[in-house]
Design a protein around this motif. Structure first.
Motif: not given
Length: 1006
Positions: A812-817
């Protein structure tokens, strides 16, 4: 003489009572003095003297009743109470007795959200319109209300009157209740004044008067509230009229919810404009308007005033009854001198038209954006309420979003659909876009700024205009971004090995057991190098080389697999891990993941001993676990094909998948329908084998041979040529048609072991060895998943396959961030903050302010590992797959800001493969390209390009696309990247490492 004295005293007492009933002087004196003591103050910290209301409809709607639960939830999610009201001792005793706390209640309340500069982002207050002052109410409206409900309320001859008690009405109501108790045939009279009605529908349980005690509570509470501001009550009585008109409950409207107040009632019941209705009914402003328009406006208002007693009935089936009652009240108002003859006649001729809320919904459009939606969703989750309930709370919240920057980035992403603008940004070319398809790509962007108490989201937006949030609501295969997680785990393991062995001398190191490749390398490094500091060892670990050759086959995920590189020219290389990250080469990461699996395996079990001999008692347990897991996987597949079907349809699905013969059908029928008689059995076979020669003797033989219990479940499946668990599941669903997968898994425990019982009896040790290897790999991925979760991985499991190194487990992009934030923050995980303060019930006795707790940090990576990762990610921009971004962001002194990141491309497809690995078909599900990045010491985020559905088949863009989009965004972001420059928000934390507070688990709910 004594009789005369008694008569005199009685007469004096009667006169005093009559005088008090008409003047309220004693009440005014005593209650005003008492009410002065019922005060409260807002002070720092959590209060030990505050009582929250319990059951009143308005107390629940505004969130006052739920505040204890809210505060408990928020405390568990990293918030502290900064300020809260303290009750005075008198107010605490008063509230403890059950009376309603007196304070100036709000005509309008609801959710507001401000950005980091204090600028409003979202405001949705209820009711949407209202009378701000008594003077703003047209006199005919106020007089009509009092004529219907409380005629003496604004009598100027009684300046100290208590509006909570109308003694004649109260006496008549009390007498009628006594007569009712005695069984006399009387019509009960109501004793409620407007003041007590307001108390009732706001604060009594369910807005009702359940008994005499509740009526007394309403009267006392209304009386004390009246005299809280002094003995003279005219202003308070006028406020009661205003408050009633602003808050009277009027049922609920489709698409809107609860309706409160005349203003929203006019709009939602009749589609009338509140301001225009008031103009028409105000003699000071309606000169020149027709009596017909005034009559309709009066009729609409009167209808609502009458309807408040049974609003749901009058809004639905009782419209004709309400029309007749309105006619009657119009005549009474004229007879009482409230309205003139011409207005009466005009009003009687009018007919109200009800708004069709299904054709014309009552939803009021409120400006919103993806960041605001995310903030509302986060608030909803924090408080455990729906978005509908959230919008009606008396709550002001702040978000770290920067509204101005959010708007600029959103506009930029929308403009990328224009081919001309996309060309100017540089989005055309190989592995990018073509002009005719720019409008089909969705972009999602987040930007965080690290602060002392959390990773504060400054921008969260996309160009979809849809509620779905790619950043937080998706599970996408983001390709090579998974390599960042693999590399992080690798360096974390190297740091563990350093901590375990760096303090030992060379002789001890030579004797240490080293079964897996990573431990062997670590021991060799420490033996050969005198400089044993961790940064040097991590740097050397990044220089380790792994083959990029695709020639090798890998046993993983319960089968043999091949993997390839994105570029064929990389196939013959032997790159370092730094180079493999920099240029995103696949095969070195697959091999590195294999080493990590080996490391985890040997940390938890001695697999050498497990695979050496059948005599090891642990082997049996591993085989049992394999049977349990493998059987569960098959059951989930079978359940999906039967889900939502009838029993007959499920049987047809099973039979469609098999080649029918008499023995196979007999085995299926006798297993699924063991109690069926011979006639039903014969019909079943003859229907499905119409051309077969099925004699009675053969059918009798089959019916007997395959009788229930004659064969084991595995044998029954073998005879029918279907998977035994497929047959078992269909039999279970026949008896339990509504069973869910959890129930099925639980119920099938014994059958799963039975079906795989051959493993325990097989003469071939190699068959057992391969199953044990599968379970060892599963266990290793469980350990790797634990490591990933600690760093913010959002899902409950990893696919136990080396393909996870290339993104097959999703992300998930937010988790990568969040992972990038940990790396930027020297290994300390902080909450991702989308809400940083909450202010409940301002200017009320329940006022509470909360903010982010100060002890939110948790160290999850050694600072040396974080530093090594920053350097490695920097090389991706300096000379790797994101090099087009090099030099795009500058510091105030003209020097380039250090930028790093990881690219990833996900081409998600369902592929059908034939014999020999031949590709038969390929169906695109979506295509993604992501860049997770940091810019300077304080900012980080993600940018994702995404094409959903089969349309993704015609796109070939890679992660070069989001990198170029970010480069085009640089002029927008640049002014906001310097600490404190142009933001008017809190300045970011200094670049120096923060001292973490170590906690057992991360309080990351904010």
């Amino acid at each position: 003489m004594s009789l005369l004295l008694g008569v005199s005293l009685l007469a004096g007492g009667g006169y005093a009572a009559w005088h008090e009933m008409h003047t309220s002087k004693l009440q005014a004196l005593w209650l005003s003095r008492y009410a002065e003591k019922l005060d409260y103050r807002l002070e720092a910290g959590a209060s030990d003297r505050i009582l929250f209301p319990e059951a009143g409809p308005f107390d629940r709607r505004l969130g006052y009743s739920a505040l204890p639960e809210f505060l408990q939830r928020l405390s568990a999610r990293g918030f502290d109470i900064h300020e809260q009201v303290r009750f005075s001792p008198a107010l605490a005793r008063y509230a403890d007795r059950g009376f309603f706390v007196p304070y100036p209640e709000k005509s309008q309340a609801g959710l507001t959200i401000d950005d980091c500069r204090g600028e409003p982002l979202y405001e949705n207050s209820y009711p949407h319109q209202y009378y701000e002052r008594f003077d703003g109410i047209p006199p005919v409206v106020a007089m009509s209300l009092m004529f219907i409900e409380d005629r003496g309320l604004l009598n100027p001859g009684r300046p100290k009157a208590n509006p909570a008690v109308d003694w004649p009405r109260f006496t008549m109501a009390a007498i009628s209740q006594v007569e009712k108790k005695l069984g006399l045939p009387v019509q009960a009279a109501g004793g409620s004044t407007l003041a007590t009605q307001v108390e009732k529908y706001r604060h009594s349980p369910e807005g009702r008067t359940g008994n005499a005690e509740e009526k007394l509570r309403q009267m006392v509470s209304a009386s004390v509230r009246t005299y809280r501001e002094g003995q003279m009550t005219m202003v308070t009585r006028q406020r009661i009229v205003r408050d009633y008109l602003n808050s009277v409950p009027l049922s609920a409207a489709y698409g809107h919810g609860e309706v409160h107040g005349i203003a929203d009632g006019l709009r939602l019941w009749f589609g009338a404009d509140f301001a225009e209705v008031n103009r028409l009914l105000d003699s000071r402003r309606n000169a020149g308007t027709s009596y017909e328009a005034q009559g309709l406006a009066l009729r609409q208002v009167l209808s609502l005033l009458i309807a408040q007693r049974r609003p749901s009935y009058y809004l639905g089936a009782g419209r004709e009854d309400m029309a007749r009652l309105t006619d009657s009240h119009i005549r009474l108002l004229a007879n009482g001198g409230v309205i003139g003859t011409r207005l009466r006649n005009a009003a009687l001729l009018q007919k109200v038209t009800y708004r069709d809320l299904r054709l014309e919904p009552g939803v009021r459009e409120v400006p919103s954006s993806k960041g605001i939606t995310a903030a509302r969703m986060r608030l909803s989750s924090l408080l455990g309420v729906s978005l509908y309930e959230l919008d009606r709370l008396d709550l002001a919240a702040t978000t770290p979003l920067h509204g101005q920057l959010q708007g600029q980035v959103t506009d930029y992403l929308h403009r990328l659909a224009d081919p001309t603008f996309a060309g100017e940004v540089g989005l055309f070319g190989e592995r990018m876009l073509s002009p005719e398809r720019t409008g089909d790509v969705r972009y999602s962007f987040t930007l965080f700024e690290r602060g002392e108490q959390g990773f504060r989201v400054r921008v969260q937006t996309d160009n979809t205009n849809q509620p779905f949030d790619i950043n937080e609501g998706s599970k996408l295969e983001l390709g090579s971004t998974a390599k960042l997680r693999v590399l992080t785990t690798y360096l974390e393991v190297i740091a563990e090995l350093h901590g375990r062995y760096a303090g030992r001398d060379v002789a001890a190191l030579r004797k240490a057991e080293a079964v897996d490749p990573l431990t062997r390398w670590a021991l060799g490094y420490l033996i050969q190098n005198e400089d044993r500091n961790l940064p040097a060892m991590l740097d050397a670990a990044l220089e380790r080389r792994y083959s990029a050759s695709p020639a090798e086959r890998f046993f993983t995920g319960a089968g043999m697999h091949r993997f390839g590189n994105f570029r064929r020219e990389d196939d013959g290389r032997l790159p370092t891990m730094r180079e493999a990250l920099q240029e995103s080469i696949n095969l070195p990461f697959v091999r590195l993941m294999r080493d990590l699996v080996s490391y985890s395996t040997y940390q938890t079990a001695n697999s050498v001993e497990l695979l050496k001999t059948d005599d090891n008692p642990e082997r049996l347990e591993y085989l049992r676990r394999f049977a349990d897991r493998e059987g569960s996987v098959f059951l989930q597949r079978f359940w999906k094909k039967y889900r939502g079907k009838t029993t007959e349809e499920r049987i047809e699905v099973l039979l469609d998948g098999m080649r029918p013969t008499a023995p196979r059908l007999a085995a299926v029928h006798r297993y699924l329908m063991p109690e069926a008689d011979r006639a039903g059995f014969d019909r079943f076979l003859r229907t499905r084998l119409p051309d077969a020669d099925l004699s009675d003797k053969l059918l009798e033989s089959l019916y007997t041979r395959y009788a229930p219990g004659a064969y084991s479940l595995p044998d029954q499946g073998y005879i029918a040529r279907v998977h035994p668990l497929d047959l078992w599941l269909l039999g279970y669903l026949t008896k339990h048609p509504e069973a869910g997968i959890s129930e099925i898994i639980t119920a099938s425990s014994a059958e799963r072991q039975e079906v795989y019982g051959w493993l325990f009896r097989s003469r071939h040790k190699s068959a057992r060895d391969s199953r044990i290897r599968i379970m060892l790999e599963v266990e290793a991925f469980t350990d790797i998943h634990r490591r990933w979760q600690r760093l913010g991985y959002p899902f409950d499991h990893l696919v136990p396959s080396l393909a996870t190194a290339l993104g097959s487990s999703g992300d998930r992009p937010a988790a990568l961030a969040e992972l990038m934030g940990i790396i930027v923050n020297d290994g300390v995980r902080l909450p991702s903050v989308r809400i940083d303060s909450l202010h409940f019930a301002s200017d009320t006795p329940y006022e509470t302010r909360l903010g982010i707790a100060a002890d939110a940090g948790e160290r999850v990576l050694p600072s040396e590992v974080a530093a090594a990762l920053r350097e490695a990610l920097g090389s991706v921009v300096e000379g790797g797959t994101a090099r087009r971004l090099r030099g795009s962001f500058m510091q105030a002194d003209g020097e380039p800001l250090r930028v790093g990141g990881k690219t990833g491309t996900g081409d998600n497809r369902i592929q059908t493969v034939g014999a020999g690995g031949r590709l038969i078909s390929s169906l695109a599900l979506n295509r993604t390209a992501t860049f997770v990045f940091y810019i300077g010491p304080n900012h980080f985020g993600t940018l994702t390009a995404y094409v959903p559905g089969r349309g993704a088949d015609s796109f070939r863009f890679t992660s070069a696309l989001p990198v170029q989009v970010l480069k085009g965004m640089a002029p927008i972001l640049q002014p906001y990247l310097e600490p404190g420059a142009h933001t008017q928000c809190q300045p970011p934390a200094p670049a120096a490492p923060m001292k973490p507070t170590l906690t057992a688990s991360n309080r990351a709910g904010a």
